[in-house]
Design an enzyme around this catalytic site. Sequence first.
Site: not given
Length: 357
Positions: A142, A191, A224, A248, A252
């Site tokens: 970001y 990852k 994942d 992020d 959620d």
Amino acid sequence: MNYKIAVLDGDGIGPEICRGAIEVLEKVGKKFGHTFAFTHYPIGGCAIDECGTPLPERTVEGCLASDSVLLGAVGGYKWDNMPVDVRPEKGLLGIRKAMGLYSNIRPAKLWKSLVSASPLKYDIVKDGVEIIIVRELTGGIYFGERGKGGEGKEQYAWDTEKYSVYEIERIMKIACELALKRSRKVISVDKANVLESSRLWRKTVHEYAAKYYPEITVEDMLVDNTAMQIVKNPAQFDVVVTSNIFGDILSDEAAQVTGSIGMLASSSLGDGTRGLYEPIHGSAPDIAGKDIANPVATILAAAMMLRDSFSLTDEYRAIECAVESVLEEGYRTADIMKDGKTKVSGSRMAQLIAERI
Ligand code: NAD
């Protein structure tokens, strides 16, 4: 003790939910012998209207001069079409930056009395869920270099995920400190099977914990797989540490497992004890001014402030127990209402919680 709290009410339901949290904090102060001095400063849309900017200088100065900051929410229809630089959300990013906040902590807690609010099957969530996601807030993709070029079918765009050892270590420290007070286990999400930045992340979190927090167990999980495990077996998680983008998305997802956006709080912290505490939801302009907004997320944000900024653990527990009692007695705001329960307004909910402190 005396504590100076800057209150950034913001827009929409912001002022109503902050009022509820202040009522509860005042009761805690009376009960435990503390004085909380609240000073209100403008942020977001109301600051644009009042001062022409979403983050006036006096708001920044007020926050930096306080012991901690409570935020309602910013934004609303009125400011939706303003230029990007003077949008209410700019105020939020600006205050995080000005306060040097690089971690975001979001506990996704499913209260036992609200198990039926979860979209997951009863069997999966029957023992309750509490996933605490510690998200790195000021680095990664970001904030990395980005660009675009080319034309037509050759047009391209790119973003960069880049983390330094320093950035990884300081977020890991926050996760380890939290884990020390809880299960002493941290799941680090990355990852590493694909990304170089994740391989550095993985190596760094293990080396850092082994050196400074040998009592903490660190487990790795690929992002994942984490996305699957949160809905398959959420009870396995306690403290989760991860990068900005993974945090992020996963926070959620975890919030949805609890089924009620009006119940979840978050904190953003930097190097010192001063933090920014807020509900995870937005300014809900659709219900603003109707006294139906659930104040619990903001009340729990205030409780986190007591625990994490002021080290007032008993006072934190007192608020959590008061929320639990009110829910067990069957009181519900409209957003979490079910047949057979007692529907109350937002202000009444805050009053009930304050009464039970
Ligand atoms: P939202 O979270 O404000 O609302 C989503 C839905 O949840 C709405 O139906 C709303 O009525 C409901 N809801 C939210 N909080 C509630 C509460 N405490 N009690 C009961 N119901 C509640 O998200 P949105 O509608 O996408 O955004 C509205 C505005 O908020 C936008 O301007 C957005 O930019 C802003 N926003 C601000 C923040 C923040 O200040 N941190 C975060 C997200 C969105």
